[in-house]
Scaffold this active site. Structure first.
Site, short mmCIF file in Angstrom:
data_model
loop_
_atom_site.label_atom_id
_atom_site.label_comp_id
_atom_site.label_asym_id
_atom_site.label_seq_id
_atom_site.Cartn_x
_atom_site.Cartn_y
_atom_site.Cartn_z
N THR A 63 20.21 -8.55 25.14
CA THR A 63 19.63 -7.55 24.22
C THR A 63 18.27 -7.09 24.74
OG1 THR A 63 20.79 -8.70 22.45
CG2 THR A 63 19.12 -7.10 21.79
N ASP A 80 4.81 -1.19 22.62
CA ASP A 80 4.59 -2.51 22.00
C ASP A 80 5.72 -2.81 21.03
OD1 ASP A 80 3.66 -4.79 20.86
OD2 ASP A 80 1.81 -3.95 20.05
N LYS A 115 7.12 -5.86 21.15
CA LYS A 115 7.13 -7.33 21.04
C LYS A 115 8.58 -7.84 21.11
CE LYS A 115 2.70 -7.64 18.77
NZ LYS A 115 2.49 -6.24 18.31
O1 C5P Z 1 -6.09 -1.39 14.51
P1 C5P Z 1 -6.31 -2.54 15.46
O2 C5P Z 1 -7.40 -2.28 16.46
O3 C5P Z 1 -6.45 -3.86 14.77
O4 C5P Z 1 -4.93 -2.57 16.29
C1 C5P Z 1 -4.54 -3.65 17.10
C2 C5P Z 1 -3.20 -3.33 17.72
O5 C5P Z 1 -2.82 -4.38 18.60
C3 C5P Z 1 -2.06 -3.18 16.73
O6 C5P Z 1 -1.19 -2.20 17.27
C4 C5P Z 1 -1.39 -4.53 16.71
O7 C5P Z 1 -0.03 -4.43 16.39
C5 C5P Z 1 -1.57 -4.94 18.16
N1 C5P Z 1 -1.51 -6.36 18.49
C6 C5P Z 1 -2.35 -7.31 17.94
N2 C5P Z 1 -2.23 -8.62 18.34
C7 C5P Z 1 -1.34 -8.97 19.28
C8 C5P Z 1 -0.51 -8.01 19.86
C9 C5P Z 1 -0.63 -6.70 19.45
O8 C5P Z 1 -3.22 -6.97 17.12
N3 C5P Z 1 -1.29 -10.20 19.73
#
Ligand code: C5P
EC number: 4.1.1.23
Length: 220
Positions: free
Chosen positions: A69, A60, A62
Site C-alpha cells: 500500500t 505530508d 505520514k
Molecule cells: O501551523 P504549524 O506551524 O504548527 O504547522 C506545523 C506543520 O507540521 C503541520 O502541517 C503539522 O501537520 C506538521 N507536522 C508536525 N509535527 C510532525 C510532523 C508534521 O507538526 N512531527
C-alpha cells in the site's frame, strides 16, 4: 531540495486560491512547500502541481501502511508532481523500504517522522525516536522529521545521524518552537505553518523568520 532559506512553509489552508496567493507571496523566503491532508482533501491532488510552480512540494501524508500500500501511495504522490513524501517510521523497515524504493525510481526524496512535535508526540513516539532515526539512516532515507518544540531532541537525533541525513523540523511559532533555536540545534530546515499563513501579511511573517534564521547562521 536546495538549502537556501532553510525554511519550509506548511500550507495547511483549505482554499486553492488562498494557497496559490500565499505561495506566490512567500516563495522568495521558502525552499519548499509542505502540503498535507487539509489542503489536498479540500482541493484535490492537482494542487501539488500548481504549487510546484512556486517551490518544490513535500507531500505530508505520514504514510503508515503495509509495503504494498505504501508503494501505491508513493507512486500517486510522485506522479502528482511532489518532490518528497513524509512517511512514518513506526510501521517498520519493510514499509519504509517500499517508500524509498519508489522514491528512488522517481529520483525523489523520503522524510521519516521520528517523533511528532505536539505534546502527545512525547507519549508513544519519543521512546522509539532514536531507533527510527537509526533505521532511516540504514535505509538511506533523505531526512527525518524532528520536533522544533523540543530542540534538545533535534540535537539528540543529529548526533545519531551525524551529517548523513537531513532534518526538517515542524513546530515553530504556533506550537511554541523558535526557528533560530532549532537551526542552532542542528535542523536543516524549519517548517512553519500558521505563523505564516494566518499572519496579516504572510510575506512579512516569512521574511521575519527567514531573517532570524540567517542571523543565526551568520553568527556561526
Ligand atoms: O501551523 P504549524 O506551524 O504548527 O504547522 C506545523 C506543520 O507540521 C503541520 O502541517 C503539522 O501537520 C506538521 N507536522 C508536525 N509535527 C510532525 C510532523 C508534521 O507538526 N512531527
Amino acid at each position: 531540495m536546495e538549502k537556501n532559506t532553510h525554511m519550509i512553509l506548511a500550507m495547511d489552508v483549505t482554499d486553492r486560491e488562498e494557497a496559490l496567493k500565499i505561495a506566490e507571496d512567500v516563495q522568495e523566503f521558502v525552499d519548499a512547500i509542505k502540503v498535507g491532508y487539509p489542503l489536498i482533501l479540500a482541493t484535490g491532488l492537482d494542487i501539488i502541481r500548481d504549487l510546484a510552480e512556486f517551490a518544490p512540494v513535500i507531500a505530508d501524508f505520514k504514510v503508515a501502511d503495509i509495503p504494498n500500500t505504501n508503494r501505491l501511495i508513493c507512486e500517486q504522490v510522485f506522479e502528482a508532481g511532489a518532490d518528497a513524501v513524509i512517511v512514518q517510521g513506526f510501521t517498520g523497515r519493510d514499509s519504509l523500504d517500499a517508500c524509498i524504493e519508489i522514491a528512488s525510481e522517481y529520483g525523489k526524496d523520503v522524510f521519516v517522522v521520528s517523533e511528532m512535535s505536539h505534546p502527545g508526540g512525547a507519549e508513544f513516539m519519543q521512546p522509539i525516536a532514536e531507533a527510527i532515526a537509526k533505521m532511516a539512516l540504514e535505509a538511506r532515507a533523505f531526512g527525518l522529521v524532528a520536533p522544533a518544540t523540543r530542540p534538545e531532541r533535534v540535537k539528540e537525533i543529529r548526533k545519531i545521524i551525524r551529517d548523513r541525513l537531513t532534518i526538517i523540523s515542524p513546530g515553530v511559532g504556533a506550537q511554541g518552537g523558535k526557528a533560530s533555536d532549532v537551526i542552532a540545534a542542528g535542523a536543516d530546515w524549519v517548517i512553519v505553518g500558521r505563523s505564516i499563513y494566518k499572519a496579516e501579511s504572510p510575506k512579512e511573517a516569512a521574511r521575519e523568520i527567514a531573517e532570524e534564521i540567517q542571523a543565526e547562521l551568520g553568527g556561526k
